[in-house]
Write a protein that holds these residues in place. Structure first.
Motif, PDB file in Angstrom:
ATOM      1  N   ASP A   1       0.838  -1.204   0.000  1.00 10.62           N
ATOM      2  CA  ASP A   1       0.000   0.000   0.000  1.00 10.62           C
ATOM      3  C   ASP A   1       0.873   1.254   0.000  1.00 10.62           C
ATOM      4  OD1 ASP A   1       0.759   0.620   2.695  1.00 10.62           O
ATOM      5  OD2 ASP A   1      -0.774  -0.754   3.440  1.00 10.62           O
ATOM      6  N   ASP A   2       0.271   2.395  -0.271  1.00 13.96           N
ATOM      7  CA  ASP A   2       1.015   3.655  -0.427  1.00 13.96           C
ATOM      8  C   ASP A   2       1.775   4.035   0.837  1.00 13.96           C
ATOM      9  OD1 ASP A   2       0.115   3.866  -2.985  1.00 13.96           O
ATOM     10  OD2 ASP A   2      -1.529   5.251  -2.524  1.00 13.96           O
ATOM     11  N   GLU A   3       1.192   3.778   2.006  1.00 16.01           N
ATOM     12  CA  GLU A   3       1.863   4.154   3.242  1.00 16.01           C
ATOM     13  C   GLU A   3       3.183   3.404   3.410  1.00 16.01           C
ATOM     14  OE1 GLU A   3       1.316   4.191   8.120  1.00 16.01           O
ATOM     15  OE2 GLU A   3      -0.216   3.261   6.857  1.00 16.01           O
ATOM     16  N   MET A   4       3.190   2.122   3.109  1.00  9.14           N
ATOM     17  CA  MET A   4       4.402   1.329   3.269  1.00  9.14           C
ATOM     18  C   MET A   4       5.501   1.813   2.320  1.00  9.14           C
ATOM     19  SD  MET A   4       2.845  -2.518   3.774  1.00  9.14           S
ATOM     20  CE  MET A   4       4.391  -3.239   4.292  1.00  9.14           C
TER      21      MET A   4
ATOM     22  N   GLU B   1       5.767   4.852   1.033  1.00  6.33           N
ATOM     23  CA  GLU B   1       6.205   6.178   1.467  1.00  6.33           C
ATOM     24  C   GLU B   1       7.132   6.079   2.676  1.00  6.33           C
ATOM     25  OE1 GLU B   1       2.724   8.468   2.158  1.00  6.33           O
ATOM     26  OE2 GLU B   1       2.124   8.496   0.046  1.00  6.33           O
ATOM     27  N   LEU B   2       6.786   5.204   3.620  1.00  5.44           N
ATOM     28  CA  LEU B   2       7.631   5.016   4.799  1.00  5.44           C
ATOM     29  C   LEU B   2       9.000   4.480   4.404  1.00  5.44           C
ATOM     30  CD1 LEU B   2       5.031   3.470   7.282  1.00  5.44           C
ATOM     31  CD2 LEU B   2       6.210   5.659   7.563  1.00  5.44           C
TER      32      LEU B   2
ATOM     33  N   HIS C   1      10.980   7.215   2.847  1.00  8.94           N
ATOM     34  CA  HIS C   1      11.429   8.182   3.851  1.00  8.94           C
ATOM     35  C   HIS C   1      12.654   7.664   4.602  1.00  8.94           C
ATOM     36  CE1 HIS C   1      11.286  11.295   6.888  1.00  8.94           C
ATOM     37  NE2 HIS C   1      11.166  10.393   7.843  1.00  8.94           N
TER      38      HIS C   1
ATOM     39  N   LYS D   1       4.797  -3.264   8.584  1.00  6.71           N
ATOM     40  CA  LYS D   1       4.346  -1.861   8.541  1.00  6.71           C
ATOM     41  C   LYS D   1       4.684  -1.145   9.838  1.00  6.71           C
ATOM     42  CE  LYS D   1       0.553  -0.595   6.442  1.00  6.71           C
ATOM     43  NZ  LYS D   1      -0.852  -0.316   6.077  1.00  6.71           N
ATOM     44  N   GLU D   2       4.484  -1.799  10.976  1.00  5.97           N
ATOM     45  CA  GLU D   2       4.804  -1.171  12.254  1.00  5.97           C
ATOM     46  C   GLU D   2       6.304  -0.939  12.372  1.00  5.97           C
ATOM     47  OE1 GLU D   2       4.246   0.667  15.856  1.00  5.97           O
ATOM     48  OE2 GLU D   2       2.812   0.149  14.277  1.00  5.97           O
TER      49      GLU D   2
ATOM     50  N   ARG E   1       7.089   2.146  10.398  1.00  9.36           N
ATOM     51  CA  ARG E   1       6.650   3.349  11.117  1.00  9.36           C
ATOM     52  C   ARG E   1       7.656   3.734  12.193  1.00  9.36           C
ATOM     53  NH1 ARG E   1       0.435   1.336  11.854  1.00  9.36           N
ATOM     54  NH2 ARG E   1      -0.440   2.199   9.922  1.00  9.36           N
TER      55      ARG E   1
ATOM     56  N   ALA F   1       7.817   7.417  13.143  1.00  9.32           N
ATOM     57  CA  ALA F   1       6.388   7.695  13.252  1.00  9.32           C
ATOM     58  C   ALA F   1       5.775   7.074  14.501  1.00  9.32           C
ATOM     59  CB  ALA F   1       5.648   7.166  12.019  1.00  9.32           C
TER      60      ALA F   1
ATOM     61  N   LYS G   1       2.185  -6.902   6.179  1.00  7.23           N
ATOM     62  CA  LYS G   1       0.861  -6.400   5.823  1.00  7.23           C
ATOM     63  C   LYS G   1       0.879  -6.030   4.354  1.00  7.23           C
ATOM     64  CE  LYS G   1      -0.908  -6.570  10.007  1.00  7.23           C
ATOM     65  NZ  LYS G   1      -2.016  -7.447  10.369  1.00  7.23           N
TER      66      LYS G   1
END
Length: 277
Positions: free
Chosen positions: A189-192, A194-195, A198, A248-249, A252, A257, A271
């Motif tokens: 997914d996009d969040e993963m 992007e993280l 980063h 994912k965690e 983060r 994050a 995930k």
């Protein structure tokens, strides 16, 4: 260069011809090396070839190369038969063409050599060639017979010098598909993404060989020193990893994050969805 050249010859293309030498870019002088010794006597042990069936020692003049057949027998290949197949060397590296600096996958890189002039006027010629190649951001692809083998060489500028890297042939490099064929297509997914991006940006840097050391060789050197001095080496305790979390965690936390950092993620906690094939 003060060191002895591993190979001497000429570099040639079109009307360009320059006497050059290849000097190994690698050195094992600082590596810790051991001999095999007899524990009981402390004397050095000599290696000896023995017949696998009779157990008797085989003299050097009776040792020949053998190709194993399907039935377990060996086809004897004599030394003079192999010698006839050796390509003749005219001691010339012939540049076939120039190509983009990153035009060859580094998987094909084998051993590297510094390429330096050995004749009068060669320094100016090679410096000019290196400068021109650097300005054009190109490397040269050449061929030569080195150490009784025909080799393909990638010649690249490095500052005012040239580096020649022998390339592996296609049959020597394993295809990626044979190694990674069992890895499924995975969508994130996009969040993963992007993280992960980063984290990469946060840890951007450059490579300085002096920042890294061969910890195994350093440890061997310390072991030898300690034994000479009669000291005991205390093995450091490995760092404990705990608090296993999903991917994912982990991303983060690594990106700052969430609370904590440096936690380990398991493949089972990923995930992400697998794309249907």
């Amino acid at each position: 260069m003060n060191r002895r050249a591993s190979w001497k010859g000429h570099l040639a293309f079109a009307d360009f011809n320059c006497e050059i030498g290849l000097y190994s870019a690698l050195s094992s002088a600082e590596k810790i090396s051991f001999n095999i010794v007899n524990r009981k006597t402390g004397h050095r042990v000599e290696r000896q070839y023995v017949d696998s069936d009779t157990g008797e020692a085989v003299l050097r003049e009776d040792q020949v190369k053998g190709y194993e057949l399907d039935n377990g027998d060996y086809l004897v290949i004599e030394g003079d038969e192999i010698a006839k197949l050796m390509p003749e060397s005219d001691k010339v590296i012939r540049i076939r063409h120039f190509l983009p600096m990153d035009g060859i996958d580094k998987l094909y890189f084998d051993r590297s050599y510094y390429l330096a002039p050995t004749g009068e006027g060669g320094e100016e010629a090679l410096t000019l060639l290196a400068k021109a190649m650097q300005d054009e951001n190109v490397a040269a692809l050449g061929e030569a017979v080195l150490f009784r083998r025909n080799r393909v060489l990638l010649i690249r500028p490095s500052g005012r010098a040239l580096v020649a890297t022998a390339l592996n042939f296609s049959y020597e490099v394993r295809s990626q598909t044979t190694v990674f064929k069992s890895i499924p297509d995975i969508e994130f997914d996009d969040e993963m993404l992007e993280l992960a991006g980063h984290i990469i940006e946060k840890r951007a840097g450059t490579f300085d060989p002096a920042d890294y050391s061969d910890r195994y060789n350093d440890a061997l050197a310390e072991l030898v020193k300690a034994k000479i001095e009669g000291r005991e080496i205390v093995r450091p305790q490995p760092r404990r990893e705990d608090n296993i979390i999903d991917l994912k965690e982990a991303l983060r936390r690594s990106a700052g994050a969430g609370a904590g950092s440096g936690k380990k993620a398991t493949a089972g906690g990923r995930k992400a969805s697998r794309k249907a094939s």
